[in-house]
Motif scaffolding. Sequence first.
Motif, mmCIF file in Angstrom:
data_model
loop_
_atom_site.group_PDB
_atom_site.id
_atom_site.type_symbol
_atom_site.label_atom_id
_atom_site.label_comp_id
_atom_site.label_asym_id
_atom_site.label_seq_id
_atom_site.Cartn_x
_atom_site.Cartn_y
_atom_site.Cartn_z
ATOM 1 N N LYS A 367 51.562 54.468 -33.282
ATOM 2 C CA LYS A 367 51.231 53.782 -34.540
ATOM 3 C C LYS A 367 51.427 54.702 -35.747
ATOM 4 O O LYS A 367 51.487 54.245 -36.885
ATOM 5 C CB LYS A 367 49.793 53.253 -34.519
ATOM 6 N N LYS A 377 47.248 45.202 -42.628
ATOM 7 C CA LYS A 377 47.409 43.841 -43.158
ATOM 8 C C LYS A 377 46.262 42.946 -42.671
ATOM 9 O O LYS A 377 46.002 42.849 -41.480
ATOM 10 C CB LYS A 377 48.744 43.256 -42.685
ATOM 11 N N GLY A 379 45.902 39.718 -42.629
ATOM 12 C CA GLY A 379 46.197 38.459 -41.934
ATOM 13 C C GLY A 379 47.213 38.602 -40.840
ATOM 14 O O GLY A 379 47.485 39.693 -40.346
ATOM 15 N N TYR A 425 55.100 43.293 -23.703
ATOM 16 C CA TYR A 425 56.168 44.104 -24.292
ATOM 17 C C TYR A 425 55.913 45.581 -24.019
ATOM 18 O O TYR A 425 54.788 45.946 -23.686
ATOM 19 C CB TYR A 425 56.259 43.832 -25.812
ATOM 20 N N ARG A 454 38.693 44.379 -37.109
ATOM 21 C CA ARG A 454 39.997 44.883 -37.529
ATOM 22 C C ARG A 454 40.307 44.258 -38.876
ATOM 23 O O ARG A 454 39.677 43.262 -39.260
ATOM 24 C CB ARG A 454 41.092 44.454 -36.536
ATOM 25 N N TYR A 456 42.510 42.367 -39.457
ATOM 26 C CA TYR A 456 42.971 41.001 -39.215
ATOM 27 C C TYR A 456 41.991 40.155 -38.422
ATOM 28 O O TYR A 456 42.266 39.000 -38.114
ATOM 29 C CB TYR A 456 44.334 41.031 -38.499
ATOM 30 N N LYS A 457 40.848 40.742 -37.998
ATOM 31 C CA LYS A 457 39.915 39.987 -37.150
ATOM 32 C C LYS A 457 38.489 40.509 -37.281
ATOM 33 O O LYS A 457 38.291 41.693 -37.592
ATOM 34 C CB LYS A 457 40.364 40.040 -35.689
ATOM 35 N N ASP A 473 41.577 32.793 -24.331
ATOM 36 C CA ASP A 473 41.328 32.078 -25.588
ATOM 37 C C ASP A 473 42.632 31.524 -26.146
ATOM 38 O O ASP A 473 42.749 31.262 -27.340
ATOM 39 C CB ASP A 473 40.665 33.003 -26.620
ATOM 40 N N ARG A 475 45.371 33.065 -26.855
ATOM 41 C CA ARG A 475 46.167 34.271 -27.098
ATOM 42 C C ARG A 475 46.095 35.178 -25.861
ATOM 43 O O ARG A 475 47.117 35.615 -25.346
ATOM 44 C CB ARG A 475 45.642 34.987 -28.345
ATOM 45 N N THR A 476 44.868 35.431 -25.428
ATOM 46 C CA THR A 476 44.684 36.199 -24.192
ATOM 47 C C THR A 476 44.450 35.225 -23.043
ATOM 48 O O THR A 476 43.727 34.230 -23.212
ATOM 49 C CB THR A 476 43.476 37.150 -24.345
HETATM 50 P P1 C2E Z 1 44.653 46.489 -31.633
HETATM 51 O O1 C2E Z 1 44.053 45.888 -32.879
HETATM 52 O O2 C2E Z 1 44.114 47.759 -31.180
HETATM 53 O O3 C2E Z 1 44.548 45.423 -30.491
HETATM 54 C C1 C2E Z 1 44.857 45.712 -29.189
HETATM 55 C C2 C2E Z 1 44.980 44.495 -28.343
HETATM 56 O O4 C2E Z 1 43.730 43.833 -28.263
HETATM 57 C C3 C2E Z 1 45.938 43.470 -28.864
HETATM 58 O O5 C2E Z 1 47.253 43.792 -28.485
HETATM 59 C C4 C2E Z 1 45.444 42.205 -28.195
HETATM 60 O O6 C2E Z 1 45.895 42.144 -26.865
HETATM 61 C C5 C2E Z 1 43.952 42.426 -28.176
HETATM 62 N N1 C2E Z 1 43.344 41.773 -29.339
HETATM 63 C C6 C2E Z 1 43.036 42.316 -30.527
HETATM 64 N N2 C2E Z 1 42.479 41.408 -31.323
HETATM 65 C C7 C2E Z 1 42.437 40.249 -30.645
HETATM 66 C C8 C2E Z 1 41.943 38.943 -30.918
HETATM 67 O O7 C2E Z 1 41.429 38.644 -32.000
HETATM 68 N N3 C2E Z 1 42.034 37.995 -29.922
HETATM 69 C C9 C2E Z 1 42.609 38.291 -28.741
HETATM 70 N N4 C2E Z 1 42.678 37.328 -27.813
HETATM 71 N N5 C2E Z 1 43.078 39.508 -28.448
HETATM 72 C C10 C2E Z 1 42.991 40.481 -29.395
HETATM 73 P P2 C2E Z 1 48.462 43.161 -29.271
HETATM 74 O O8 C2E Z 1 48.240 41.733 -29.561
HETATM 75 O O9 C2E Z 1 49.683 43.502 -28.527
HETATM 76 O O10 C2E Z 1 48.452 43.948 -30.617
HETATM 77 C C11 C2E Z 1 48.806 45.263 -30.717
HETATM 78 C C12 C2E Z 1 48.439 45.829 -32.047
HETATM 79 O O11 C2E Z 1 49.138 45.133 -33.071
HETATM 80 C C13 C2E Z 1 46.971 45.687 -32.390
HETATM 81 O O12 C2E Z 1 46.220 46.723 -31.852
HETATM 82 C C14 C2E Z 1 47.031 45.709 -33.913
HETATM 83 O O13 C2E Z 1 47.127 47.033 -34.379
HETATM 84 C C15 C2E Z 1 48.324 45.004 -34.203
HETATM 85 N N6 C2E Z 1 48.106 43.554 -34.492
HETATM 86 C C16 C2E Z 1 48.078 42.561 -33.620
HETATM 87 N N7 C2E Z 1 47.869 41.368 -34.250
HETATM 88 C C17 C2E Z 1 47.743 41.665 -35.581
HETATM 89 C C18 C2E Z 1 47.507 40.854 -36.734
HETATM 90 O O14 C2E Z 1 47.351 39.623 -36.705
HETATM 91 N N8 C2E Z 1 47.420 41.488 -37.938
HETATM 92 C C19 C2E Z 1 47.580 42.848 -38.005
HETATM 93 N N9 C2E Z 1 47.467 43.435 -39.194
HETATM 94 N N10 C2E Z 1 47.797 43.640 -36.939
HETATM 95 C C20 C2E Z 1 47.904 43.016 -35.732
#
Ligand code: C2E
Length: 505
Positions: A367, A377, A379, A425, A454, A456-457, A473, A475-476
């Motif tokens: 990262k 970001k 959103g 991926y 986060r 975004y969440k 849910d 997504r997962t």
């Molecule tokens: P991260 O924030 O450390 O999240 C790691 C993993 O946790 C995500 O991998 C996903 O599998 C799960 N995860 C995180 N938040 C959620 C959620 O709200 N619901 C569900 N069901 N699972 C969640 P993923 O999706 O491959 O994302 C990898 C990284 O990409 C994330 O690391 C984050 O840094 C970024 N990312 C993913 N989605 C977003 C987004 O919507 N906005 C932003 N700004 N970054 C995102």
Amino acid sequence: MDITRPKILCVDDEPANLKILEKLLVSNGYEVLKAKDGEEALDGIVKSMIDLVLLDVMMPKIDGFEVCRRIKRDERLRNIPVIMLTALSATSDRIKGIEAGAEDFISKPFDQGEVLARIRMLLKMKTLNDRLNHAYDEINMMTNFGEASIQSFDPLNFAFFSKVDAVVEHIIRKAAGTFDEPQLVIVGAPDEWQAWQWLQYEYVSSKLNSLPLNLDLRQGLNIPARSRTVFYNENDRDQPEFRWFVETLAGAGIAVANMACYLSKALCIFAVNYGRDVTRHDASVLNSFVMQTLFLKSLSGQIRETEHAFEYTVYALARASEANDEDTGNHILRVGEYCSAIAAGLGMPKAFADAICLQSTLHDVGKIHVHPDILKKPGKLTPEEWAEMKKHTTYGATIIGEQPRLAMAQRISLSHHERWDGGGYPNGLKGEHIPIEGRILNIADQYDALRNRRAYKPAFDHQTTCRIIIEGDGRTLPSHFDPDVLRMFKESHGRFEEIYEKRKD
Ligand code: C2E
Ligand code: SIN
Ligand code: SIN
Ligand code: FE
């Protein structure tokens, strides 16, 4: 018992001859055993520790030649010199004697001075021979000890004091009736709080026994900055250092005849009461053992230090990757702990659990290369942003590189977003094609990401997080996870909550 008085076995069927020999030898400081025929001689020689045999040729039952042959055939006895007493000018007897293995001949009637001179010469030879054999044995023993030490060497779990025990075990006298080794070994060394501990070791009923010794022997001895090895015998009592040692131990109820010692600021070892004079060789044997042990100790210390530096560097790099995350360093520590809990639950070896605990901290190191605007970001990401985001896996693998010690970290970086059903991926790997450490990390990473806020969440509580992972849910989905790892999560999610609560940001 005076062990320095050599024991001579005189064998003759004529009591008068035996008497003459006995008188001569005893008055010259020898201990004399007598036998009147070959059988008695062989019996006596096996039972007592004989240093030399004076053997008459002409005897009833077994003659002198046969006795000599039997002595020389016996592995335990063949080093004992045999002098044959032959009739004057009996050349054929001498030839037979040489063939039987006799070391020397004395013609009867004998000259007393000649008898004594030959005995002295042969005893000297025997002593040298014994020492040589003993030195060979010791070299063998030291080699074996060194080999065993290196084979069993585990630098991260090196126990210095148990190594010292092993050294003592090798040099101390184990059985009554043997005299080459010291009867008592005293060891002093500082413990982990730098307080010196002293132990005395002795063999008691064929077991090595160690007792604390309430003396600090450094006080009267010269302990140099480096180290020294010294030895003292009975006739060195006028040397102040040895006199101090003898008197101090006498005060503790220990009578000292001789000793060899290794003295340094890290370790003192005293080998006390050899059943013979101590030699320079004994001191150097002691020195070699100590050197091997101190070498391994120092090597182990250096390896431990390197290992700590390695761990420190891994954590430092892992923290660097979080500079743009809202997490503090605790996210990486928690993820490590979840991973090692799952690994242990799956019955993986401790070395694997330890390795994944450390190396998983680098899972998102890629990262660093993703633009902060994307990372922060609030959103949902655009397809371009998401394509860039997904590259943190391959970026990480490149940053970590091919260093063998970080091979697991590299696999983790590359595979922690793969999914069991093949929908992940960067490579869309499926099932067991995904390295096990990646499958473990996938669940640990998601648990922690879900629990935290986060950009975004929002943060979810433990129940919600478990529901998302176990039931999905949208997504997962449960099909994303290795079924064994998911089962492990279901069984031990309480442990995840504990780890999260313990290391909350
Ligand atoms: P991260 O924030 O450390 O999240 C790691 C993993 O946790 C995500 O991998 C996903 O599998 C799960 N995860 C995180 N938040 C959620 C959620 O709200 N619901 C569900 N069901 N699972 C969640 P993923 O999706 O491959 O994302 C990898 C990284 O990409 C994330 O690391 C984050 O840094 C970024 N990312 C993913 N989605 C977003 C987004 O919507 N906005 C932003 N700004 N970054 C995102
Ligand atoms: C010994 O250890 O028996 C003695 C000495 C030597 O080989 O010099
Ligand atoms: C995202 O686009 O935010 C994540 C999509 C996914 O989890 O596959
Ligand atoms: Fe990631």
